[in-house]
Every structure is written in C-alpha cells, then in structure tokens.
Design a protein around this motif. Structure first.
Motif, PDB file in Angstrom:
ATOM      1  N   LEU A  32       7.876  -6.611  -6.042  1.00 34.63           N
ATOM      2  CA  LEU A  32       8.350  -7.697  -5.283  1.00 34.63           C
ATOM      3  C   LEU A  32       9.592  -8.315  -6.021  1.00 34.63           C
ATOM      4  CD1 LEU A  32       8.186  -9.850  -3.194  1.00 34.63           C
ATOM      5  CD2 LEU A  32       6.381 -11.010  -4.400  1.00 34.63           C
ATOM      6  N   GLN A  33       9.484  -8.313  -7.596  1.00 32.94           N
ATOM      7  CA  GLN A  33      10.269  -9.121  -8.398  1.00 32.94           C
ATOM      8  C   GLN A  33      11.503  -8.565  -8.259  1.00 32.94           C
ATOM      9  OE1 GLN A  33       9.904 -11.923 -11.940  1.00 32.94           O
ATOM     10  NE2 GLN A  33      10.179 -10.086 -12.977  1.00 32.94           N
ATOM     11  N   VAL A  34      11.538  -7.133  -8.208  1.00 31.95           N
ATOM     12  CA  VAL A  34      12.685  -6.136  -8.323  1.00 31.95           C
ATOM     13  C   VAL A  34      13.584  -6.278  -7.053  1.00 31.95           C
ATOM     14  CG1 VAL A  34      13.343  -3.870  -8.042  1.00 31.95           C
ATOM     15  CG2 VAL A  34      11.761  -4.264  -9.940  1.00 31.95           C
ATOM     16  N   ILE A  35      12.882  -6.178  -5.783  1.00 30.35           N
ATOM     17  CA  ILE A  35      13.273  -6.733  -4.534  1.00 30.35           C
ATOM     18  C   ILE A  35      14.190  -7.848  -4.319  1.00 30.35           C
ATOM     19  CG2 ILE A  35      12.934  -7.097  -2.107  1.00 30.35           C
ATOM     20  CD1 ILE A  35      10.803  -4.770  -2.240  1.00 30.35           C
ATOM     21  N   LEU A  36      13.272  -8.995  -4.799  1.00 33.57           N
ATOM     22  CA  LEU A  36      14.065 -10.352  -4.894  1.00 33.57           C
ATOM     23  C   LEU A  36      15.116 -10.429  -5.974  1.00 33.57           C
ATOM     24  CD1 LEU A  36      10.781 -12.358  -4.631  1.00 33.57           C
ATOM     25  CD2 LEU A  36      12.069 -11.580  -2.876  1.00 33.57           C
ATOM     26  N   GLN A  37      15.004  -9.878  -7.030  1.00 32.62           N
ATOM     27  CA  GLN A  37      16.061  -9.861  -8.066  1.00 32.62           C
ATOM     28  C   GLN A  37      17.449  -9.341  -7.495  1.00 32.62           C
ATOM     29  OE1 GLN A  37      16.434 -11.619 -11.015  1.00 32.62           O
ATOM     30  NE2 GLN A  37      18.031 -10.541 -12.026  1.00 32.62           N
ATOM     31  N   TYR A  38      17.223  -8.259  -6.947  1.00 27.19           N
ATOM     32  CA  TYR A  38      18.501  -7.418  -6.140  1.00 27.19           C
ATOM     33  C   TYR A  38      19.082  -8.341  -5.098  1.00 27.19           C
ATOM     34  CZ  TYR A  38      21.191  -4.073  -3.980  1.00 27.19           C
ATOM     35  OH  TYR A  38      22.269  -3.289  -3.353  1.00 27.19           O
ATOM     36  N   ILE A  71       0.854  -1.222  -0.026  1.00 28.32           N
ATOM     37  CA  ILE A  71       0.046   0.068   0.093  1.00 28.32           C
ATOM     38  C   ILE A  71       0.941   1.291  -0.020  1.00 28.32           C
ATOM     39  CG2 ILE A  71      -1.750   1.378   1.434  1.00 28.32           C
ATOM     40  CD1 ILE A  71      -2.537  -1.296   2.399  1.00 28.32           C
ATOM     41  N   ASP A  72       1.853   1.081   0.872  1.00 29.70           N
ATOM     42  CA  ASP A  72       2.892   2.462   0.684  1.00 29.70           C
ATOM     43  C   ASP A  72       3.565   2.607  -0.421  1.00 29.70           C
ATOM     44  OD1 ASP A  72       2.350   2.509   3.487  1.00 29.70           O
ATOM     45  OD2 ASP A  72       4.098   1.649   4.244  1.00 29.70           O
ATOM     46  N   VAL A  73       3.888   1.641  -1.091  1.00 30.69           N
ATOM     47  CA  VAL A  73       4.462   1.732  -2.298  1.00 30.69           C
ATOM     48  C   VAL A  73       3.322   2.447  -3.784  1.00 30.69           C
ATOM     49  CG1 VAL A  73       5.594   0.550  -4.374  1.00 30.69           C
ATOM     50  CG2 VAL A  73       6.290  -0.005  -1.823  1.00 30.69           C
ATOM     51  N   ARG A  74       2.370   1.937  -3.363  1.00 28.34           N
ATOM     52  CA  ARG A  74       1.230   2.487  -4.300  1.00 28.34           C
ATOM     53  C   ARG A  74       1.132   3.808  -4.083  1.00 28.34           C
ATOM     54  NH1 ARG A  74      -1.743  -2.202  -2.967  1.00 28.34           N
ATOM     55  NH2 ARG A  74      -1.677  -3.923  -4.273  1.00 28.34           N
ATOM     56  N   ASN A  75       0.973   4.392  -2.827  1.00 28.55           N
ATOM     57  CA  ASN A  75       0.825   5.581  -2.528  1.00 28.55           C
ATOM     58  C   ASN A  75       2.115   6.400  -3.033  1.00 28.55           C
ATOM     59  OD1 ASN A  75      -1.696   5.090  -1.351  1.00 28.55           O
ATOM     60  ND2 ASN A  75      -0.996   4.938   0.964  1.00 28.55           N
ATOM     61  N   ALA A  76       3.135   5.860  -3.000  1.00 25.75           N
ATOM     62  CA  ALA A  76       4.381   6.541  -3.385  1.00 25.75           C
ATOM     63  C   ALA A  76       4.449   7.164  -4.786  1.00 25.75           C
ATOM     64  CB  ALA A  76       5.505   5.839  -3.143  1.00 25.75           C
ATOM     65  N   TRP A  90       1.707  -5.046 -11.020  1.00 21.75           N
ATOM     66  CA  TRP A  90       2.438  -4.100 -10.592  1.00 21.75           C
ATOM     67  C   TRP A  90       3.039  -4.489  -9.530  1.00 21.75           C
ATOM     68  CZ3 TRP A  90       3.230   0.052  -7.202  1.00 21.75           C
ATOM     69  CH2 TRP A  90       4.080   0.845  -7.597  1.00 21.75           C
ATOM     70  N   ILE A  91       2.472  -4.855  -8.428  1.00 24.17           N
ATOM     71  CA  ILE A  91       3.179  -5.239  -7.025  1.00 24.17           C
ATOM     72  C   ILE A  91       3.863  -6.439  -7.489  1.00 24.17           C
ATOM     73  CG2 ILE A  91       2.639  -6.007  -4.717  1.00 24.17           C
ATOM     74  CD1 ILE A  91       2.535  -3.018  -4.881  1.00 24.17           C
ATOM     75  N   ARG A  92       3.588  -7.452  -7.976  1.00 25.92           N
ATOM     76  CA  ARG A  92       4.280  -8.770  -8.390  1.00 25.92           C
ATOM     77  C   ARG A  92       5.490  -8.414  -9.162  1.00 25.92           C
ATOM     78  NH1 ARG A  92       1.245 -12.433 -12.277  1.00 25.92           N
ATOM     79  NH2 ARG A  92       2.280 -10.904 -13.523  1.00 25.92           N
ATOM     80  N   ASP A  93       5.405  -7.665 -10.132  1.00 22.76           N
ATOM     81  CA  ASP A  93       6.590  -7.709 -11.218  1.00 22.76           C
ATOM     82  C   ASP A  93       7.258  -6.312 -11.198  1.00 22.76           C
ATOM     83  OD1 ASP A  93       5.388 -10.018 -12.320  1.00 22.76           O
ATOM     84  OD2 ASP A  93       4.148  -8.763 -13.661  1.00 22.76           O
ATOM     85  N   GLU A  94       7.056  -5.330 -10.628  1.00 28.85           N
ATOM     86  CA  GLU A  94       7.731  -4.255 -10.388  1.00 28.85           C
ATOM     87  C   GLU A  94       8.052  -3.702  -8.890  1.00 28.85           C
ATOM     88  OE1 GLU A  94       8.679  -2.633 -13.289  1.00 28.85           O
ATOM     89  OE2 GLU A  94       7.294  -4.028 -14.508  1.00 28.85           O
TER      90      GLU A  94
END
Length: 300
Positions: free
Chosen positions: A237-243, A194-199, A231-235
């Motif tokens: 969560l996946q960005v965090i996990l990839q890093y 939710i915080d990321v969506r609001n950002a 968006w949450i899944r791919d942009e």
C-alpha cells in the motif's frame, strides 16, 4: 441477383434485347442512377462499370437483409470511382461507430475483483433522492469537469456498507473515460492484497504493484477490509501511495472506516502498536484525497 451476375459474365451468349433488359434492370436502381449522374459517367464508363454495379446491388441486398453470408459486418457498401469506372467500397455504419465508441469507453476502465457491470454505470444512473448524496456527487462532477488540471485531489469516501460509495466512483470512472478519454483502474483492495500475497510464490509481486500504481486514475475500493499485515501496509500500500503522491496522480478510496479509524486499524498489529508506521501511510492518503462522509440508506 446471382443470376444477374452470371448473365453478365456470359453476356456474349445473350441476345442484344436480353442484354439491354439486364442493363436497364441494373441502371434502374436509384443509388446507381444517382451515382452515374453525380459522377457524370460516359456511356463507355457505364459499360465498364456494369460488373461493379452488379456487385454493389448484390452486396446492398445482403447488407439490408442482414444476410449471414454478408462478410463486411458493420460496413455498408457504397460506390466510388476508381480510375475511370465505378468500384465498390465499404463505409462504417453509424451503428458500428457507436459500438466501437462504447467499447473504447469501457476498455479504458479496468475493473479488478469487482462487478464488471461497474463499467456501464454513469452519472445518469446516480439517484439524487437523498440530499446527503448530493455533496459527494457534485464533488465528483467537478473533478471530471476539472481534469486534468494540475493538483487535483481525489476523494476518500467512507460510510456504511451498501450506501453507494463504489457505485458513485464507478460512475465517475465512466464519465472520465467518455468525456476526457482517460483510463481508470478500480481495484477491490482486500482481493488485491490476496493476489499480491499469492504473487510471492511466482516472483511477480513487483509486476502486480506496478500494474496498479501508475494508473492515470486509481480507485482503491474497500480499503481497511483487508487482512492487515505490516507487509501489505508498508511494502504494498505505501509503495503504491508513495509513487502516486510523487507523480501527483489522482487517487480515490472507499472505506467503511474514517481516516482516523483506518489509521488506528493500520497501527494495530500482532507485534504491538505501530502508530508511526500507520501515520506514514495515512499522511500519503491525506495528501492524495479529501475525506468525505457519505451517509444514507443501504441500497443493496
């Protein structure tokens, strides 16, 4: 003691007998007498030191009585030598050192949208009254003991609500901070989403993600409970996990879903079946963490 200080300041107007009595009062203090003997002070050095001895007596009294007027809170006055005469300096108390150590331990634990009390949980608080908890507990103890050994994997801890998944990982975070001095970030993933969506409206999405993805230890709590979106899944969560996969940073998860069930949830979108996209995310989860099923009674 204030009267003693005033009298010393006005010693020129004292009779010799009164001044001598005053000096004896100061020198009768056990700590001052020990200091004089230890440092081997001469009569002239003692005379030069009398104002500082008096200051020491006043400060010591305030310290011991916990006087509100005592400014050096957490520091005990002590006597030292300073170019031929006594001086007063201040030494950290054992209590202050313990308080600072405790604060440093807690400062290394970042809790996002979870109870702040999680910072205070340790392995000593974990109840091992159910044999089904022991395997997970031992795995976490081994992780703390082995850190920062290369290639350490986190845990994907799943099971019913209220059985202590988050509690156990919070205890691990405390032990990592206390024993290894390492920082842990623990986020409630539905709230983080939710915080990321609001950002988006403030243009700070990247900052929100960057603040999490590079944490030395990351605990993603309650994954799967968020409102699922591509968006949450791919942009996010996946960005965090990839890093974290590329940097080999230990990552832990809690969920009510097994990995297989979470993959199915991530694949089911309004637009239809997105199994391939969900599989990409789960490959990273599986790379980062070992799946363990925690069973037991609801402890809430």
């Amino acid at each position: 003691m204030e009267k003693v200080g005033q009298t010393l300041a006005n010693q020129g107007r004292l009779s010799q007998g009164s001044y001598d009595d005053l000096v004896q009062t100061i020198l009768a203090d056990k700590d001052i007498a020990t200091f004089i003997t230890t440092q081997g002070l001469t009569a002239d050095e003692i005379k030069l030191s009398l104002p500082k001895f008096n200051q020491y007596l006043m400060e010591k009294e305030r310290f011991r009585n916990q006087d509100p007027g005592y400014l050096a809170k957490g520091y005990e006055p002590i006597l030292t030598m300073n170019e031929g005469y006594a001086d007063v300096t201040y030494l950290e108390t054992k209590e202050l050192k313990e308080a600072q150590k405790k604060a440093a331990i807690e400062d290394r634990i970042t809790i996002v949208s979870l109870p702040k009390s999680y910072k205070h949980i340790s392995f000593d608080d974990v109840l091992l009254d159910d044999v089904k908890r022991v395997g997970v507990y031992e795995r976490l103890v081994d992780f703390v003991s082995s850190y920062p050994q290369a290639g350490l994997k986190g845990l994907y801890l799943y099971g019913d609500m209220g059985i202590g998944k988050s509690f156990l990982l919070a205890a691990m975070a405390r032990e990592l901070s206390e024993q290894k001095g390492v920082a842990t970030t623990m986020i409630h993933f539905p709230s983080f989403a939710i915080d990321v969506r609001n950002a988006i409206t403030t243009g700070t999405v990247k900052e929100e993600i960057d603040a999490v993805k590079a944490a030395p230890i990351l605990i993603i709590d309650d994954i799967g409970a968020e409102q699922t979106s591509t968006w949450i899944r791919d942009e996010v969560l996946q960005v965090i996990l990839q890093y974290r996969m590329l940097e080999e940073l230990p990552t832990f998860f809690t969920s009510n879903y097994s990995m297989a069930d979470l993959e199915q949830k991530l694949a089911t979108m309004k637009s239809g079946d997105e199994s391939w996209q969900a599989k990409r995310v789960m490959e990273r989860v599986r790379f980062l963490a070992q799946e363990m099923h925690l069973q037991g009674d609801n402890r809430r």
